[in-house]
Design a protein around this motif. Structure first.
Motif, PDB file in Angstrom:
ATOM      1  N   ALA A 120      29.160 -20.254  -7.265  1.00 26.81           N
ATOM      2  CA  ALA A 120      28.799 -21.674  -7.128  1.00 26.81           C
ATOM      3  C   ALA A 120      27.598 -21.837  -6.216  1.00 26.81           C
ATOM      4  O   ALA A 120      26.698 -22.651  -6.476  1.00 26.81           O
ATOM      5  N   ASP A 121      27.549 -21.063  -5.152  1.00 23.08           N
ATOM      6  CA  ASP A 121      26.407 -21.123  -4.238  1.00 23.08           C
ATOM      7  C   ASP A 121      25.149 -20.585  -4.909  1.00 23.08           C
ATOM      8  O   ASP A 121      24.055 -21.110  -4.704  1.00 23.08           O
ATOM      9  N   HIS A 122      25.316 -19.559  -5.720  1.00 23.96           N
ATOM     10  CA  HIS A 122      24.164 -19.019  -6.457  1.00 23.96           C
ATOM     11  C   HIS A 122      23.596 -20.080  -7.393  1.00 23.96           C
ATOM     12  O   HIS A 122      22.374 -20.256  -7.477  1.00 23.96           O
ATOM     13  N   ALA A 123      24.459 -20.785  -8.107  1.00 21.93           N
ATOM     14  CA  ALA A 123      24.013 -21.839  -9.016  1.00 21.93           C
ATOM     15  C   ALA A 123      23.276 -22.934  -8.248  1.00 21.93           C
ATOM     16  O   ALA A 123      22.241 -23.438  -8.708  1.00 21.93           O
ATOM     17  N   ARG A 124      23.807 -23.291  -7.072  1.00 17.16           N
ATOM     18  CA  ARG A 124      23.155 -24.326  -6.263  1.00 17.16           C
ATOM     19  C   ARG A 124      21.740 -23.907  -5.866  1.00 17.16           C
ATOM     20  O   ARG A 124      20.801 -24.705  -5.905  1.00 17.16           O
ATOM     21  N   ARG A 125      21.583 -22.633  -5.503  1.00 16.68           N
ATOM     22  CA  ARG A 125      20.265 -22.149  -5.086  1.00 16.68           C
ATOM     23  C   ARG A 125      19.279 -22.102  -6.253  1.00 16.68           C
ATOM     24  O   ARG A 125      18.087 -22.395  -6.091  1.00 16.68           O
ATOM     25  N   VAL A 126      19.772 -21.731  -7.440  1.00 15.62           N
ATOM     26  CA  VAL A 126      18.906 -21.710  -8.616  1.00 15.62           C
ATOM     27  C   VAL A 126      18.385 -23.111  -8.923  1.00 15.62           C
ATOM     28  O   VAL A 126      17.188 -23.313  -9.162  1.00 15.62           O
ATOM     29  N   LEU A 127      19.284 -24.092  -8.901  1.00 13.63           N
ATOM     30  CA  LEU A 127      18.882 -25.474  -9.177  1.00 13.63           C
ATOM     31  C   LEU A 127      17.963 -26.021  -8.089  1.00 13.63           C
ATOM     32  O   LEU A 127      17.037 -26.790  -8.372  1.00 13.63           O
ATOM     33  N   ARG A 128      18.199 -25.610  -6.855  1.00 12.15           N
ATOM     34  CA  ARG A 128      17.402 -26.138  -5.741  1.00 12.15           C
ATOM     35  C   ARG A 128      15.947 -25.684  -5.806  1.00 12.15           C
ATOM     36  O   ARG A 128      15.044 -26.425  -5.422  1.00 12.15           O
ATOM     37  N   ARG A 129      15.713 -24.445  -6.310  1.00  9.62           N
ATOM     38  CA  ARG A 129      14.329 -23.964  -6.329  1.00  9.62           C
ATOM     39  C   ARG A 129      13.554 -24.387  -7.581  1.00  9.62           C
ATOM     40  O   ARG A 129      12.368 -24.101  -7.705  1.00  9.62           O
ATOM     41  N   ALA A 130      14.226 -25.060  -8.520  1.00 13.40           N
ATOM     42  CA  ALA A 130      13.546 -25.525  -9.732  1.00 13.40           C
ATOM     43  C   ALA A 130      12.556 -26.629  -9.399  1.00 13.40           C
ATOM     44  O   ALA A 130      12.900 -27.585  -8.716  1.00 13.40           O
ATOM     45  N   GLU A 131      11.333 -26.517  -9.894  1.00 14.49           N
ATOM     46  CA  GLU A 131      10.292 -27.503  -9.600  1.00 14.49           C
ATOM     47  C   GLU A 131       9.945 -28.387 -10.793  1.00 14.49           C
ATOM     48  O   GLU A 131       9.186 -29.344 -10.641  1.00 14.49           O
ATOM     49  N   ASN A 132      10.462 -28.088 -11.966  1.00 17.76           N
ATOM     50  CA  ASN A 132      10.124 -28.882 -13.139  1.00 17.76           C
ATOM     51  C   ASN A 132      10.879 -30.203 -13.137  1.00 17.76           C
ATOM     52  O   ASN A 132      12.070 -30.253 -12.813  1.00 17.76           O
ATOM     53  N   PRO A 133      10.219 -31.291 -13.503  1.00 12.16           N
ATOM     54  CA  PRO A 133      10.874 -32.614 -13.491  1.00 12.16           C
ATOM     55  C   PRO A 133      12.013 -32.735 -14.492  1.00 12.16           C
ATOM     56  O   PRO A 133      12.916 -33.556 -14.307  1.00 12.16           O
ATOM     57  N   ASP A 134      12.010 -31.919 -15.552  1.00 11.57           N
ATOM     58  CA  ASP A 134      13.075 -31.986 -16.552  1.00 11.57           C
ATOM     59  C   ASP A 134      14.148 -30.918 -16.316  1.00 11.57           C
ATOM     60  O   ASP A 134      14.812 -30.474 -17.250  1.00 11.57           O
ATOM     61  N   ARG A 135      14.331 -30.542 -15.073  1.00 12.36           N
ATOM     62  CA  ARG A 135      15.373 -29.567 -14.734  1.00 12.36           C
ATOM     63  C   ARG A 135      16.762 -30.185 -14.959  1.00 12.36           C
ATOM     64  O   ARG A 135      16.892 -31.408 -15.036  1.00 12.36           O
ATOM     65  N   PRO A 136      17.797 -29.348 -15.055  1.00  8.28           N
ATOM     66  CA  PRO A 136      19.164 -29.867 -15.263  1.00  8.28           C
ATOM     67  C   PRO A 136      19.531 -30.896 -14.202  1.00  8.28           C
ATOM     68  O   PRO A 136      19.175 -30.749 -13.018  1.00  8.28           O
ATOM     69  N   GLY A 137      20.283 -31.906 -14.615  1.00  9.71           N
ATOM     70  CA  GLY A 137      20.608 -33.005 -13.722  1.00  9.71           C
ATOM     71  C   GLY A 137      21.894 -32.822 -12.946  1.00  9.71           C
ATOM     72  O   GLY A 137      22.494 -31.742 -12.911  1.00  9.71           O
ATOM     73  N   GLU A 138      22.365 -33.911 -12.360  1.00 10.36           N
ATOM     74  CA  GLU A 138      23.536 -33.888 -11.493  1.00 10.36           C
ATOM     75  C   GLU A 138      24.795 -33.492 -12.253  1.00 10.36           C
ATOM     76  O   GLU A 138      25.679 -32.845 -11.698  1.00 10.36           O
ATOM     77  N   GLY A 139      24.869 -33.859 -13.548  1.00  8.29           N
ATOM     78  CA  GLY A 139      26.047 -33.496 -14.325  1.00  8.29           C
ATOM     79  C   GLY A 139      26.239 -31.996 -14.405  1.00  8.29           C
ATOM     80  O   GLY A 139      27.359 -31.483 -14.238  1.00  8.29           O
ATOM     81  N   THR A 140      25.159 -31.272 -14.625  1.00  9.71           N
ATOM     82  CA  THR A 140      25.230 -29.810 -14.673  1.00  9.71           C
ATOM     83  C   THR A 140      25.577 -29.246 -13.303  1.00  9.71           C
ATOM     84  O   THR A 140      26.378 -28.309 -13.180  1.00  9.71           O
ATOM     85  N   ALA A 141      24.994 -29.834 -12.261  1.00  8.60           N
ATOM     86  CA  ALA A 141      25.271 -29.368 -10.897  1.00  8.60           C
ATOM     87  C   ALA A 141      26.749 -29.520 -10.552  1.00  8.60           C
ATOM     88  O   ALA A 141      27.350 -28.644  -9.913  1.00  8.60           O
TER      89      ALA A 141
END
Length: 260
Positions: free
Chosen positions: A158-179
């Motif tokens: 879960a922490d790994h997933a959080r870090r992957v999402l946090r470093r994403a810079e694209n505006p169309d990155r996965p949203g809160e639902g995926t998080a």
């Protein structure tokens, strides 16, 4: 992960320098590789057994040569039980690689076979230049998710997933639902789906890599994040983008780079 800034010359020197058996490569092959202009490296297979303290990975390194042909090297990276030393060996063909796996891990060549969907393309790659180009195209294309081998590791997923999402810079990155879904991840696997490849973007060299971060959730379902690492930025800096599907990730790479 591969270094997108590394030149082909430096990559080849590092690969041969760390291999225990590089002196076994045919002299003619080494001479041809000395003319390499570009390269692509992909993680092909991985088998980890944390409980036994051993693991191995195979990497496929392909080089575009000055005469317009290509050549490949297979790399085996492994560690034995109760031995923390990581060893590297390189081979001129997948047949030689299979024999090495059988020798080192006590498997028959059949047991050490590659994924069937890719095996036919790889066989064609050793038949000649025309077949090699076709095989490379097949390997860089998206493969069916249900054909990928899964070996998940339970390690703060879960922490790994959080870090992957946090470093994403694209505006169309996965949203809160995926998080929210990924907060229940308890195991994951990272696979390099597309090895570092040098491209020409806006007249500059840029490196691209694609990784799949696959997760298992508490309810038994699986979900993946697709991470694109590249240097196709105005100042050449390293950038990470994350997408919900492989198709979206590969589409982003196509938009950001024109392959030389």
């Amino acid at each position: 992960m591969s270094d997108p800034y590394e030149t082909t010359e430096a990559h080849l020197e590092r690969l041969l320098g760390r291999a225990l058996n590089s002196f076994d490569l045919p002299d003619r092959l080494v001479e041809r590789l000395g003319t390499a202009l570009a390269h692509s490296s992909s993680l092909h297979t991985t088998r980890h057994s944390p409980a036994a303290g051993l693991w191995r990975e195979t990497h496929w390194h392909t080089y575009l040569l000055a005469d317009g042909t290509s050549a490949s090297l297979w790399e085996l990276v492994y560690r034995h039980e109760a031995d923390r030393t990581i060893r590297h060996e390189v081979f001129a063909s997948r047949a030689e690689l299979r024999l090495a796996v059988a020798r080192l891990f006590g498997e028959s060549p059949a047991e050490s076979a590659f994924e069937p969907a890719l095996d036919r393309a790889l066989a064609a790659a050793e038949e000649g230049p025309d077949e090699d180009v076709a095989a490379l195209s097949a390997l860089f294309a998206a493969s069916a998710a249900d054909r990928r081998h899964r070996e998940y590791a339970v390690d703060q997923s879960a922490d790994h997933a959080r870090r992957v999402l946090r470093r994403a810079e694209n505006p169309d990155r996965p949203g809160e639902g995926t998080a929210v879904l990924l907060r229940s991840a308890y195991a994951h696997q990272i696979t390099q789906a597309f090895g570092t490849r040098q491209c020409l973007a806006d007249g500059r060299d840029a490196g691209f890599s694609l990784y799949e971060h696959a997760f298992v959730l508490l309810d038994g379902s699986e979900i993946s994040l697709w991470e694109v690492e590249h240097t196709a930025t105005p100042d050449g800096r390293h950038m990470c983008e994350v997408y919900e599907t492989e198709a979206a990730a590969r589409g982003a790479m196509e938009v950001r780079a024109r392959v030389r």
